[in-house]
Design a protein around this motif. Structure first.
Motif: not given
Lengths: 129, 129
Positions: B126-129
Motif C-alpha cells: 500500500n505504500g506509506m501514503f
C-alpha cells in the motif's frame, strides 16, 4: 463544538480503539472498531484486520506494560488524527506517533502512521508534545 | 465542505506555507505565515521564528532540490494537520512526515511534527501514503 454528528461518532470510535484495543492490547475487541478489509499503510505490518490482531498479540507479548498516551486528537470529515506517546515500559522515552484513520460506516477502513524516537535534550525546552 | 470560515482560512495559510516558504525554501516569506513567538516542538530546532528561518536557509544550502510533497491536509478548529513526503533529492526515498500547526489571529503560533524514513519493500503493497 462545531463537529458534525459523523465527526463526533468517528472521534468516539477512535477513542474506543485506544481505550479498548490499543491500551489493553486486546485483539479480541478489534472487530468492533476495524473493518475486515482494513487498508494498512504502516510499512511493517501486513494489510488487513487479521494481521493487525496478530501484530497486537505480538506487541503485548514483548511489551506487556506498553502504553499509548494520547496527547491530542482531531476530526475532519471521515478522518481522525491522533498524536500520542508510545512507551514500551514505564521509563521508556518512547516514540512520538501520529495515526491517521479513515472511517466508513462506523468502522476504520484505512490507516497511515508516522513514528519517531522521542529525542530528549534538544535545543528547545518545549518537548515533542 | 463543512469547514468553518476560520478553518478555510487556516487551510489556506498552511497551503501558503508549503507553496511560498517550504517548497521554495524562502526564509524571506516566513513572516507572512509564522508568528514571532512561534513555539517549536521539533526537537532539532530552537524555538521561535528566527531559528526557523535559519533552519530553512540551512536545508536550502544542503538540499537545494528538496521538496515537500503534500499528500493530505486536514483542519480541525485552530489546528491544521499535513501528511507529506519529503524528498531531499529527486530519487530520494525520503521521509514520511506529519506536521501539526496551531493558528491564532491568522499566523502559525505552534508546531509539532513526527518524521520517519520511508520504508520500501515491507509486507504490504500500500505504500506509506
Amino acid at each position: 463544538m462545531r463537529y458534525t454528528a459523523d465527526e463526533e461518532a468517528n472521534l468516539a470510535l477512535v477513542r474506543g480503539l485506544f481505550d479498548e484495543v490499543l491500551n489493553p492490547m486486546d485483539s479480541s475487541a478489534v472487530d468492533r472498531f476495524i473493518a475486515p478489509d482494513y487498508i494498512q499503510h504502516n510499512p511493517s505490518v501486513e494489510t488487513g484486520r487479521a494481521p493487525f490482531k496478530a501484530f497486537l498479540d505480538h506487541i503485548r507479548s514483548v511489551h506487556p506494560q506498553g502504553i499509548h498516551d494520547v496527547k491530542r486528537m482531531f476530526a475532519d470529515g471521515d478522518h481522525v488524527i491522533v498524536h500520542y506517546h508510545v512507551r514500551r515500559w514505564p521509563d521508556d522515552s518512547g516514540w512520538a506517533v501520529v495515526d491517521i484513520f479513515r472511517i466508513e460506516n462506523g468502522l476504520i477502513v484505512e490507516h497511515w502512521d508516522v513514528a519517531q524516537d522521542v529525542k530528549l535534550g534538544g535545543p528547545n525546552a518545549n518537548g515533542m508534545f
